[in-house]
Design a protein around this motif. Sequence first.
Motif, short mmCIF file in Angstrom:
data_model
loop_
_atom_site.label_atom_id
_atom_site.label_comp_id
_atom_site.label_asym_id
_atom_site.label_seq_id
_atom_site.Cartn_x
_atom_site.Cartn_y
_atom_site.Cartn_z
N GLU A 186 17.88 -34.06 -14.50
CA GLU A 186 16.83 -33.78 -15.71
C GLU A 186 16.26 -35.16 -15.32
O GLU A 186 15.28 -34.84 -16.42
N ARG A 187 16.24 -35.77 -14.62
CA ARG A 187 15.80 -37.61 -14.19
C ARG A 187 14.57 -36.41 -14.24
O ARG A 187 13.10 -36.65 -15.09
N ASP A 188 14.25 -35.88 -13.07
CA ASP A 188 13.08 -35.48 -12.98
C ASP A 188 12.26 -34.47 -14.18
O ASP A 188 11.54 -34.66 -13.47
N GLN A 189 12.85 -33.69 -14.73
CA GLN A 189 12.83 -32.80 -15.16
C GLN A 189 11.62 -33.70 -16.54
O GLN A 189 11.24 -33.40 -16.99
N MET A 190 12.71 -34.58 -16.41
CA MET A 190 11.92 -35.36 -18.44
C MET A 190 10.43 -36.03 -17.48
O MET A 190 9.74 -36.36 -18.30
N PHE A 191 10.39 -36.60 -16.42
CA PHE A 191 9.71 -36.66 -15.32
C PHE A 191 8.61 -36.20 -15.96
O PHE A 191 6.85 -36.36 -16.10
N THR A 192 8.58 -35.08 -15.20
CA THR A 192 7.21 -33.65 -15.38
C THR A 192 7.11 -33.30 -16.80
O THR A 192 5.85 -33.24 -16.89
N SER A 193 7.95 -33.72 -17.88
CA SER A 193 7.45 -33.31 -19.35
C SER A 193 6.54 -34.89 -19.35
O SER A 193 5.48 -34.41 -20.37
N ARG A 194 6.56 -36.13 -19.04
CA ARG A 194 6.10 -37.19 -19.26
C ARG A 194 4.89 -36.32 -18.78
O ARG A 194 3.41 -37.22 -19.29
N LEU A 195 4.62 -36.02 -17.17
CA LEU A 195 3.49 -36.21 -16.94
C LEU A 195 2.40 -35.17 -17.28
O LEU A 195 1.33 -35.06 -17.24
N ARG A 196 2.97 -33.94 -17.87
CA ARG A 196 2.43 -33.40 -18.23
C ARG A 196 1.20 -33.87 -19.65
O ARG A 196 0.64 -33.69 -20.11
N THR A 197 2.39 -34.23 -20.67
CA THR A 197 1.97 -35.27 -22.11
C THR A 197 0.62 -36.23 -21.01
O THR A 197 -0.11 -35.79 -22.09
N GLU A 198 0.99 -36.97 -20.32
CA GLU A 198 0.16 -37.56 -20.34
C GLU A 198 -1.43 -36.84 -19.89
O GLU A 198 -2.42 -37.30 -19.86
N THR A 199 -1.07 -36.26 -18.36
CA THR A 199 -2.71 -35.43 -18.17
C THR A 199 -3.16 -34.88 -19.31
O THR A 199 -5.01 -35.05 -19.09
N ARG A 200 -2.16 -34.31 -19.95
CA ARG A 200 -3.30 -33.68 -21.30
C ARG A 200 -4.30 -34.94 -22.21
O ARG A 200 -4.93 -34.35 -22.65
N ARG A 201 -3.40 -35.54 -22.66
CA ARG A 201 -3.98 -37.16 -23.21
C ARG A 201 -5.16 -37.40 -22.23
O ARG A 201 -6.13 -37.93 -23.65
N LEU A 202 -5.00 -37.74 -21.50
CA LEU A 202 -6.45 -38.46 -20.12
C LEU A 202 -7.21 -36.92 -19.51
O LEU A 202 -8.37 -37.54 -18.93
N GLN A 203 -6.61 -36.12 -20.08
CA GLN A 203 -7.78 -34.91 -19.47
C GLN A 203 -7.91 -35.37 -18.58
O GLN A 203 -9.10 -34.96 -17.82
N LEU A 204 -7.30 -35.00 -17.32
CA LEU A 204 -6.89 -35.07 -16.18
C LEU A 204 -6.35 -33.79 -16.10
O LEU A 204 -5.68 -32.76 -16.73
N PRO A 205 -6.43 -33.49 -14.43
CA PRO A 205 -6.35 -31.38 -13.94
C PRO A 205 -4.69 -31.59 -13.76
O PRO A 205 -4.70 -32.40 -13.40
N ALA A 206 -4.46 -30.67 -14.42
CA ALA A 206 -2.73 -30.34 -14.09
C ALA A 206 -2.41 -29.22 -13.39
O ALA A 206 -3.33 -27.67 -14.13
N VAL A 207 -1.57 -28.41 -12.94
CA VAL A 207 -1.63 -27.10 -12.69
C VAL A 207 -0.02 -27.16 -12.81
O VAL A 207 0.49 -27.76 -11.94
N GLN A 208 0.42 -26.08 -13.99
CA GLN A 208 1.38 -25.90 -13.97
C GLN A 208 2.19 -24.41 -13.42
O GLN A 208 2.41 -23.94 -12.83
N VAL A 209 3.30 -25.10 -12.08
CA VAL A 209 3.28 -24.11 -11.10
C VAL A 209 4.33 -23.35 -11.19
O VAL A 209 5.64 -23.58 -11.48
N GLU A 210 4.94 -21.73 -11.82
CA GLU A 210 5.00 -20.98 -12.09
C GLU A 210 6.30 -19.95 -10.96
O GLU A 210 5.20 -20.56 -9.55
#
Length: 239
Positions: A172-196
Amino acid sequence: MTDVAALPARLRHVYWIGGGSGGGKSTIARRLADRNGWRLYATDDVMGEHARRTTPQEAPFLHRFMAMDMDERWVNRSPETMLDTFHWYRGEGFGLIVEDLLRLPQEPCVVVEGFRLLPHLVKPLLAAPEHAVWLLPTPEFRQAAFRSRAAPEEGFVGKTSDPAKAARNLAERDQMFTSRLRTETRRLQLPAVQVEITMTEDDLAERVTTLFLDGRQGLDGRGRQGPDRQQGRKAQGHA
């Protein structure tokens, strides 16, 4: 002392792969290093050394964590508290990563990987935005990745009094951390890839390789993309 403004130029040979646990960072970084003859720097491998190089004044959350027993770390605290107080998630010791990289020769290129690469800390060091990417695994992909690893009782959570609860807290902690990274990369306009879960290792390696090659061409003055194309690629990475 290092001139902060000069760091992007001094680190222009460095490529950064951050992201959530179980997202394929180590696998992709190793593939890129082997394929291109690059040096691999895994931040997980130096955590112990970096902990020894810090003081309680420099890294208070780290030293509090070191003083806890295994149940205090993984069983008795809520996942929210674990997230908010985890030293590496707070950026403690990140400067030691930068120190290590500055000591390395500028040839060959270096690919750095690990969850310690927080977007807001990496961005000021980038010679080009495409020199970094964050891999953000879906919960399904993360579960599949961890199922392929050691059983909970065989890992460090097996040293707790309740390995099953510790594993749930950690997930659960790791899932919340990933959500935080998603928000931060969007805010900073940095590349991110959602791994399906439908994504193969080859697919992910190709996505990251293409991104990094675009960044190299831009720095060399060849194939530079306009802002619209760059924003489109970043949006695709976040999709």
